[in-house]
Write a protein that holds these residues in place. Structure first.
Motif, short mmCIF file in Angstrom:
data_model
loop_
_atom_site.label_atom_id
_atom_site.label_comp_id
_atom_site.label_asym_id
_atom_site.label_seq_id
_atom_site.Cartn_x
_atom_site.Cartn_y
_atom_site.Cartn_z
N GLU A 10 7.11 14.17 2.17
CA GLU A 10 7.23 14.61 0.78
C GLU A 10 6.29 13.87 -0.17
N TYR A 11 5.81 12.69 0.25
CA TYR A 11 4.92 11.92 -0.61
C TYR A 11 3.45 12.25 -0.39
N HIS A 12 3.14 13.10 0.58
CA HIS A 12 1.75 13.41 0.87
C HIS A 12 1.17 14.48 -0.05
N ASN A 13 1.86 14.80 -1.15
CA ASN A 13 1.26 15.68 -2.14
C ASN A 13 0.02 15.03 -2.77
N VAL A 14 -0.05 13.71 -2.70
CA VAL A 14 -1.24 13.00 -3.18
C VAL A 14 -2.45 13.45 -2.37
N ARG A 15 -2.30 13.44 -1.06
CA ARG A 15 -3.39 13.83 -0.17
C ARG A 15 -3.79 15.29 -0.41
N ASP A 16 -2.79 16.16 -0.57
CA ASP A 16 -3.08 17.58 -0.82
C ASP A 16 -3.85 17.76 -2.12
N ASN A 17 -3.40 17.09 -3.19
CA ASN A 17 -4.07 17.20 -4.48
C ASN A 17 -5.47 16.60 -4.44
N TYR A 18 -5.65 15.55 -3.67
CA TYR A 18 -6.96 14.90 -3.54
C TYR A 18 -7.92 15.80 -2.77
N GLN A 19 -7.44 16.39 -1.67
CA GLN A 19 -8.31 17.21 -0.83
C GLN A 19 -8.67 18.54 -1.49
N THR A 20 -7.79 19.06 -2.35
CA THR A 20 -8.10 20.31 -3.06
C THR A 20 -8.79 20.05 -4.39
N LYS A 21 -9.17 18.78 -4.62
CA LYS A 21 -9.92 18.38 -5.81
C LYS A 21 -9.17 18.63 -7.13
N GLN A 22 -7.83 18.57 -7.07
CA GLN A 22 -7.03 18.62 -8.28
C GLN A 22 -7.07 17.27 -9.00
N ILE A 23 -7.17 16.20 -8.19
CA ILE A 23 -7.27 14.85 -8.75
C ILE A 23 -8.43 14.13 -8.08
N CYS A 24 -8.94 13.11 -8.74
CA CYS A 24 -9.86 12.18 -8.09
C CYS A 24 -9.29 10.78 -8.34
N ILE A 25 -9.19 10.02 -7.27
CA ILE A 25 -8.58 8.69 -7.36
C ILE A 25 -9.69 7.67 -7.51
N GLY A 64 0.83 -1.21 0.00
CA GLY A 64 0.00 0.00 0.00
C GLY A 64 0.86 1.25 0.00
N GLU A 65 1.93 1.22 0.78
CA GLU A 65 2.86 2.36 0.81
C GLU A 65 3.56 2.52 -0.53
N ALA A 66 3.95 1.41 -1.16
CA ALA A 66 4.60 1.47 -2.47
C ALA A 66 3.66 2.08 -3.51
N GLU A 67 2.40 1.68 -3.47
CA GLU A 67 1.41 2.24 -4.41
C GLU A 67 1.19 3.73 -4.13
N TYR A 68 1.19 4.12 -2.85
CA TYR A 68 1.00 5.52 -2.48
C TYR A 68 2.17 6.36 -2.99
N ILE A 69 3.38 5.84 -2.89
CA ILE A 69 4.56 6.55 -3.40
C ILE A 69 4.47 6.68 -4.92
N ALA A 70 3.98 5.63 -5.58
CA ALA A 70 3.78 5.71 -7.04
C ALA A 70 2.72 6.76 -7.37
N LEU A 71 1.66 6.85 -6.56
CA LEU A 71 0.64 7.90 -6.76
C LEU A 71 1.26 9.29 -6.60
N SER A 72 2.17 9.41 -5.64
CA SER A 72 2.85 10.69 -5.42
C SER A 72 3.65 11.10 -6.66
N ASP A 73 4.35 10.12 -7.24
CA ASP A 73 5.13 10.41 -8.45
C ASP A 73 4.23 10.85 -9.60
N ILE A 74 3.10 10.18 -9.78
CA ILE A 74 2.20 10.55 -10.88
C ILE A 74 1.55 11.90 -10.62
N CYS A 75 1.29 12.22 -9.36
CA CYS A 75 0.72 13.54 -9.04
C CYS A 75 1.70 14.65 -9.39
N ARG A 76 2.97 14.43 -9.10
CA ARG A 76 3.98 15.44 -9.48
C ARG A 76 4.00 15.64 -10.99
#
Length: 102
Positions: free
Chosen positions: A72-87, A12-24
């Protein structure tokens, strides 16, 4: 696709880190396209086959699953909460990229 630069404690952590990379990458490409005056619909859909990674991104604050993840990988959460992305959850058998990882 490339190898992650960190060692994940769980899949789950590995997938979350991959999500962080794609968000960047999405932020970069979105800003680039906006400079060319292209209209980008928000939120941008992102597909993930890990329910653990999706729940880490969706829950504010630190959870037991996400306590080992560097900030540094929690940009996923920031982008999700500000509705920049939907997972969106995609089943593993419907994920074309999954074939390359097994």
């Amino acid at each position: 696709s490339n190898k992650q630069k960190v060692v994940a404690m769980s899949s789950g952590e590995a997938e979350y880190i991959a999500l962080s990379d794609i968000c960047r990458e999405l932020v970069y490409v979105t800003q680039l396209l906006q400079e060319f005056k292209m209209k980008i619909p928000k939120p941008v859909p992102v597909y993930c086959d890990s329910q653990a990674a999706i729940s880490i991104a969706a829950k504010p604050g630190f959870t037991q699953k996400g306590k080992n993840i560097r900030i540094e990988y929690h940009n996923v959460r920031d982008n999700y909460q500000t509705k920049q992305i939907c997972i969106n959850k995609i089943p593993g058998e419907d994920n074309p990229a999954d074939i390359l990882t097994k």
